[in-house]
Each structure stands twice: as C-alpha cells, then as structure tokens.
Design a protein around this motif. Structure first.
Motif, short mmCIF file in Angstrom:
data_model
loop_
_atom_site.label_atom_id
_atom_site.label_comp_id
_atom_site.label_asym_id
_atom_site.label_seq_id
_atom_site.Cartn_x
_atom_site.Cartn_y
_atom_site.Cartn_z
N ILE A 35 -32.81 62.07 -36.86
CA ILE A 35 -33.77 61.60 -37.86
C ILE A 35 -33.03 61.04 -39.08
CG2 ILE A 35 -35.79 62.22 -39.23
CD1 ILE A 35 -35.95 64.77 -37.46
N LYS A 36 -33.49 59.90 -39.55
CA LYS A 36 -32.93 59.29 -40.77
C LYS A 36 -34.08 58.64 -41.56
CE LYS A 36 -29.15 56.93 -40.56
NZ LYS A 36 -28.14 55.87 -40.24
N PHE A 37 -33.83 58.36 -42.83
CA PHE A 37 -34.72 57.45 -43.54
C PHE A 37 -34.42 56.04 -43.02
CE2 PHE A 37 -34.89 60.69 -47.04
CZ PHE A 37 -36.26 60.85 -47.03
N ARG A 38 -35.45 55.25 -42.80
CA ARG A 38 -35.27 53.91 -42.26
C ARG A 38 -34.54 53.02 -43.26
NH1 ARG A 38 -38.14 49.25 -42.60
NH2 ARG A 38 -39.84 50.30 -43.70
N THR A 39 -33.50 52.34 -42.80
CA THR A 39 -32.72 51.46 -43.67
C THR A 39 -32.72 50.01 -43.18
OG1 THR A 39 -30.67 51.95 -42.47
CG2 THR A 39 -31.18 53.32 -44.39
N MET A 40 -33.27 49.77 -41.99
CA MET A 40 -33.30 48.43 -41.43
C MET A 40 -34.74 47.96 -41.23
SD MET A 40 -30.31 48.19 -38.53
CE MET A 40 -28.57 48.28 -38.97
N ARG A 41 -34.90 46.67 -41.02
CA ARG A 41 -36.21 46.13 -40.66
C ARG A 41 -36.64 46.73 -39.33
NH1 ARG A 41 -33.42 41.25 -40.89
NH2 ARG A 41 -34.11 40.92 -38.74
N THR A 42 -37.94 46.82 -39.12
CA THR A 42 -38.44 47.44 -37.89
C THR A 42 -38.12 46.61 -36.65
OG1 THR A 42 -40.59 46.39 -38.30
CG2 THR A 42 -40.30 48.66 -39.06
N ASP A 43 -37.87 45.29 -36.82
CA ASP A 43 -37.56 44.43 -35.68
C ASP A 43 -36.06 44.18 -35.56
OD1 ASP A 43 -37.19 42.92 -37.95
OD2 ASP A 43 -38.14 41.11 -37.16
N ALA A 44 -35.24 45.10 -36.13
CA ALA A 44 -33.80 44.88 -36.22
C ALA A 44 -33.13 44.61 -34.88
CB ALA A 44 -33.14 46.09 -36.90
N GLU A 45 -33.59 45.28 -33.81
CA GLU A 45 -32.94 45.12 -32.51
C GLU A 45 -33.90 44.64 -31.44
OE1 GLU A 45 -31.04 48.86 -31.70
OE2 GLU A 45 -29.32 48.39 -32.97
#
Length: 219
Positions: A76-86
């Motif tokens: 678990i992390k706080f999100r740091t990237m765009r949701t469509d990153a990959e």
C-alpha cells in the motif's frame, strides 16, 4: 499467495534477532502510524486536488523468500502517479523526471511520505520496517536471470519500507540500479546473524532514512 522457486541456501539469521526484529516492527509501526495519522487527511486532500483517482495505490510485490516459494502481498502507498500511468506501456521502470508522476506525487516521493501507509503492511507481517525493497512480479524473473544471487537477497528476510540499499541509492530506474543494490541487501542479511550487529545496523539505517526524508533526497 506465493510463487514457486528453488533456493539452495541456508538461513543464518539468529532466532533471537528474528523475534526482536518482529517486536521492533510492531512497536515502531504503531508509533509511526500514531505520529503520521494526522497527515493522512492532508495528503489525501492534496492528492485529490492535484489529480483524478484514488488516494491509495495497491500493487502486488514479492515478499520473503522461503526454500520452495516466495510470498506475494499487496503493498500500500499513497498514489504518486496518474491512474493511467501504465495503461499503454505496462510495467516499466520509473525515471528521475518521470512524466507519469504528479506534482504532489513528486513531493511525496522526495520526502518518502508516499510510503507511510506501508506501516499497515508491517503490522500484518507482510513487510518489515527495515529490509530489502520488495520487487514487482513483472520484473522478478528478468532480474533473477540477469543478477547472480538476486533471489537469495530476501531468503528468510522480510522486505522493508526502508533499508541499507534504499538509503544509499533511492528508487530503481534500471537493472543496473538493482544489480548494485544486491550487495547492500546481502550485507544487511549478514547483520542479522547476531542481535547486536542487527541493532547497530537498523539504528544506522533509521538515522539515514530520517536524513533522506528531512532533506528531500528521495526520488
């Protein structure tokens, strides 16, 4: 969950050290959550104002290696990237100026605040406060084929939020980064052979981690 593997190595971790380390993990994860919980709503608000998507990000990682398998767990992390990153590229290495990282995400990565939800992973036993960085399953086979003794780095050692390799190098951006980290990971495993050497090493890593966070040296 687990993935099958074969490891022809022996664990030299002291049983006393293992018990003390687990007690250390429980104590400090509770303290860490208690100290950082007031930050959760502030970080959550900043993430939501900066980009669309969930506040938290969960990703499967490979945990502690056993003689016949390695355990899998959702980190678990706080999100740091765009949701469509990959969505197009699939699993790829992050870069120092990664355009997929949001503005708030860049700050969270530099200060390592994106990783504080992992105290929950520590409490349930999937992670340790200090240990080798857990890798993604998508990269694992490639790394194991390319780097000697890569799989053995987590044999009997629970991956950590921070560690000797992390404070010396930061995030991985390519296979060469991981290759140079393996030596640090094995050095850490050697420190677990006695309670005193483990305690000295963990205190050293904790101090180095605080310096990284305060000075914003994360990536």
């Amino acid at each position: 969950m687990n993935i099958s593997m074969n490891l022809n190595v022996n664990s030299d971790i002291s049983p006393v050290t293992a018990k003390a380390k687990r007690g250390f993990d429980i104590l400090f994860s509770l303290i860490g959550l208690g100290l950082t919980l007031p930050l959760f709503p502030l970080i959550a608000l900043a993430i939501k104002l900066d980009s669309r998507g969930p506040v938290f990000f969960s990703q499967m990682r490979i945990g502690r290696a056993l003689p016949d398998k390695s355990l899998l767990f959702p980190m678990i992390k706080f999100r740091t990237m765009r949701t469509d990153a990959e969505s197009v590229t699939g699993a790829t290495w992050a870069t120092k100026t990664d355009p997929r990282v949001t503005r708030v995400g860049r700050f969270l990565r530099k200060t390592r605040l994106d990783e504080i939800p992992q105290f929950i992973n520590v409490l349930v036993g999937d992670m340790s406060i200090i240990g080798p960085r857990p890798e993604r399953p998508g990269f694992y086979q490639k790394l194991e084929n390319a780097i000697p003794y890569f799989a053995e780095r987590t044999y009997g050692v629970t991956p950590g939020i921070t560690g000797l390799a992390q404070v010396n190098q930061g995030y991985d951006t390519c296979i060469d980064d991981v290759r140079s980290k393996v030596g640090f990971d094995h050095s850490y495993a050697l420190s677990l052979t006695t309670p005193m050497s483990w305690l000295k090493m963990d205190l050293h890593i904790m101090v180095r981690t605080i310096v990284v966070m305060v000075c914003g040296r994360g990536q």
